[in-house]
Design a protein around this motif. Structure first.
Motif, PDB file in Angstrom:
ATOM      1  N   ASN A  57       9.624  24.328   5.737  1.00  9.40           N
ATOM      2  CA  ASN A  57      10.597  25.323   5.202  1.00  9.40           C
ATOM      3  C   ASN A  57      11.270  26.216   6.138  1.00  9.40           C
ATOM      4  OD1 ASN A  57       8.555  27.614   6.386  1.00  9.40           O
ATOM      5  ND2 ASN A  57       7.303  26.066   5.203  1.00  9.40           N
ATOM      6  N   ALA A  58      12.212  26.631   5.829  1.00  4.32           N
ATOM      7  CA  ALA A  58      13.044  27.596   6.893  1.00  4.32           C
ATOM      8  C   ALA A  58      13.995  28.513   6.017  1.00  4.32           C
ATOM      9  CB  ALA A  58      14.223  26.531   7.334  1.00  4.32           C
ATOM     10  N   GLU A  59      14.051  29.580   6.696  1.00  2.00           N
ATOM     11  CA  GLU A  59      14.809  30.843   6.154  1.00  2.00           C
ATOM     12  C   GLU A  59      15.668  31.429   7.195  1.00  2.00           C
ATOM     13  OE1 GLU A  59      12.843  35.053   5.228  1.00  2.00           O
ATOM     14  OE2 GLU A  59      12.049  33.480   3.785  1.00  2.00           O
ATOM     15  N   HIS A  60      17.148  31.727   6.433  1.00  2.00           N
ATOM     16  CA  HIS A  60      17.957  32.574   7.462  1.00  2.00           C
ATOM     17  C   HIS A  60      18.372  33.914   6.499  1.00  2.00           C
ATOM     18  CE1 HIS A  60      21.229  33.387   9.829  1.00  2.00           C
ATOM     19  NE2 HIS A  60      22.051  33.381   8.770  1.00  2.00           N
ATOM     20  N   GLN A  61      18.304  34.790   7.547  1.00  2.00           N
ATOM     21  CA  GLN A  61      18.740  36.352   6.858  1.00  2.00           C
ATOM     22  C   GLN A  61      20.076  36.583   7.223  1.00  2.00           C
ATOM     23  OE1 GLN A  61      17.024  38.740   5.188  1.00  2.00           O
ATOM     24  NE2 GLN A  61      15.120  37.721   4.995  1.00  2.00           N
ATOM     25  N   PHE A  62      20.977  36.934   6.487  1.00  2.00           N
ATOM     26  CA  PHE A  62      22.361  37.051   6.596  1.00  2.00           C
ATOM     27  C   PHE A  62      22.630  38.609   7.250  1.00  2.00           C
ATOM     28  CE2 PHE A  62      22.717  33.166   4.267  1.00  2.00           C
ATOM     29  CZ  PHE A  62      23.563  32.434   4.981  1.00  2.00           C
ATOM     30  N   ASP A  63      22.090  39.395   6.636  1.00  2.00           N
ATOM     31  CA  ASP A  63      21.985  40.826   6.667  1.00  2.00           C
ATOM     32  C   ASP A  63      20.929  41.597   6.514  1.00  2.00           C
ATOM     33  OD1 ASP A  63      22.033  41.246   3.984  1.00  2.00           O
ATOM     34  OD2 ASP A  63      23.996  40.951   3.630  1.00  2.00           O
ATOM     35  N   THR A  64      21.028  42.873   6.828  1.00  2.00           N
ATOM     36  CA  THR A  64      19.581  43.531   6.550  1.00  2.00           C
ATOM     37  C   THR A  64      19.447  44.179   5.188  1.00  2.00           C
ATOM     38  OG1 THR A  64      20.815  45.746   7.427  1.00  2.00           O
ATOM     39  CG2 THR A  64      20.121  44.626   9.027  1.00  2.00           C
ATOM     40  N   LEU A  65      20.242  43.908   4.461  1.00  2.00           N
ATOM     41  CA  LEU A  65      19.966  44.302   2.876  1.00  2.00           C
ATOM     42  C   LEU A  65      19.068  43.215   2.147  1.00  2.00           C
ATOM     43  CD1 LEU A  65      23.832  45.188   1.780  1.00  2.00           C
ATOM     44  CD2 LEU A  65      21.965  46.807   2.337  1.00  2.00           C
ATOM     45  N   GLY A  66      18.978  42.078   2.748  1.00  2.00           N
ATOM     46  CA  GLY A  66      18.063  40.972   2.186  1.00  2.00           C
ATOM     47  C   GLY A  66      18.889  39.915   1.640  1.00  2.00           C
ATOM     48  N   THR A  67      19.991  39.815   2.092  1.00  2.00           N
ATOM     49  CA  THR A  67      20.896  38.482   1.803  1.00  2.00           C
ATOM     50  C   THR A  67      20.287  37.207   2.316  1.00  2.00           C
ATOM     51  OG1 THR A  67      22.805  39.605   1.160  1.00  2.00           O
ATOM     52  CG2 THR A  67      23.001  37.360   1.573  1.00  2.00           C
ATOM     53  N   MET A  68      19.813  36.256   1.873  1.00  2.00           N
ATOM     54  CA  MET A  68      19.152  34.999   2.691  1.00  2.00           C
ATOM     55  C   MET A  68      19.534  33.791   2.011  1.00  2.00           C
ATOM     56  SD  MET A  68      15.029  34.978   1.752  1.00  2.00           S
ATOM     57  CE  MET A  68      14.863  36.815   1.975  1.00  2.00           C
ATOM     58  N   LEU A  69      19.306  32.849   2.700  1.00  2.00           N
ATOM     59  CA  LEU A  69      19.284  31.465   2.521  1.00  2.00           C
ATOM     60  C   LEU A  69      17.651  30.882   2.751  1.00  2.00           C
ATOM     61  CD1 LEU A  69      20.813  28.988   1.137  1.00  2.00           C
ATOM     62  CD2 LEU A  69      21.387  28.516   3.571  1.00  2.00           C
ATOM     63  N   SER A  70      17.090  30.114   1.782  1.00  2.00           N
ATOM     64  CA  SER A  70      15.836  29.765   2.117  1.00  2.00           C
ATOM     65  C   SER A  70      15.629  28.151   1.465  1.00  2.00           C
ATOM     66  CB  SER A  70      14.876  30.347   1.599  1.00  2.00           C
ATOM     67  OG  SER A  70      14.759  30.500   0.118  1.00  2.00           O
ATOM     68  N   PHE A  71      15.152  27.481   2.395  1.00  2.00           N
ATOM     69  CA  PHE A  71      14.897  25.964   1.838  1.00  2.00           C
ATOM     70  C   PHE A  71      13.380  25.655   2.051  1.00  2.00           C
ATOM     71  CE2 PHE A  71      14.392  21.619   3.459  1.00  2.00           C
ATOM     72  CZ  PHE A  71      14.726  20.864   2.435  1.00  2.00           C
ATOM     73  N   THR A  72      12.776  24.844   1.252  1.00  2.00           N
ATOM     74  CA  THR A  72      11.500  24.434   1.436  1.00  2.00           C
ATOM     75  C   THR A  72      11.473  23.079   0.650  1.00  2.00           C
ATOM     76  OG1 THR A  72       9.271  24.789   1.014  1.00  2.00           O
ATOM     77  CG2 THR A  72      10.759  25.345  -0.929  1.00  2.00           C
TER      78      THR A  72
END
Length: 174
Positions: free
Chosen positions: A68-83
């Motif tokens: 699994n992997a997760e990337h946070q784009f900003d501090t508001l909670g915008t993210m991309l996650s993969f599992t």
């Protein structure tokens, strides 16, 4: 059964996490049962009661692998996650079933029906998903995701019946 689980998460930086997990283990189960069925009132079956014996050993081994992997784009909670998960299950289920037919005096009334079966089963499951969340403000967000799965299952069945004369088992295609 014996179960194991090992995993780790690597916090690469404030915005990125990478992880893995492996779990599973071997197991077995044995069902050993017997019972008596008595026929009452109208009976043209040729026997008074049936003694049934069932023995079912079951052995399996299951392994699951996850990344699994997760990337946070900003501090508001915008993210991309993969599992992604891959599971492999191998199982061997067998049984022996004996039906013994008796008259009211406890004497054998009909020849016994004795069966045995074996099933070697294997399943492979791959499931992955990718999710994107865009936080617009404290009251709204946009979410988009995709999920895919792939399953392969194979079973090898063998059904046999015991020949009461020879004592040998033969393939029962019925």
């Amino acid at each position: 059964s014996i179960n194991y689980r090992v995993g780790a998460d690597w916090f690469i930086n404030k915005k990125n996490i990478l992880g893995f997990k492996i779990d599973g283990g071997p197991g077995s189960y044995i069902s050993d049962a017997n019972g008596t069925n008595t026929i009452k009132h109208y009976n043209n079956l040729g026997f008074d009661h049936l003694n049934a014996f069932v023995y079912n050993p079951d052995k399996w081994n299951i392994n699951n692998y996850n990344i699994n992997a997760e990337h946070q784009f900003d501090t508001l909670g915008t993210m991309l996650s993969f599992t992604s998960d891959y599971t492999h299950l191998k199982e061997n289920i067998s049984s022996t079933i004996q039906n013994l037919f008796y008259d009211a005096n406890g004497q054998q009334a009909l020849p016994p029906n004795i069966y045995r079966s074996n099933n070697i089963s294997a399943s492979d499951i791959l499931a992955s998903k990718l999710d994107f969340t865009k936080v617009i403000d404290t009251l709204s967000s946009f979410e988009l995701g995709i999920k895919a799965g792939y399953i392969i299952t194979s079973n090898n069945y063998l059904f046999e019946r015991k020949d009461n004369t020879s004592g040998n088992y033969y393939s029962d295609t019925t």
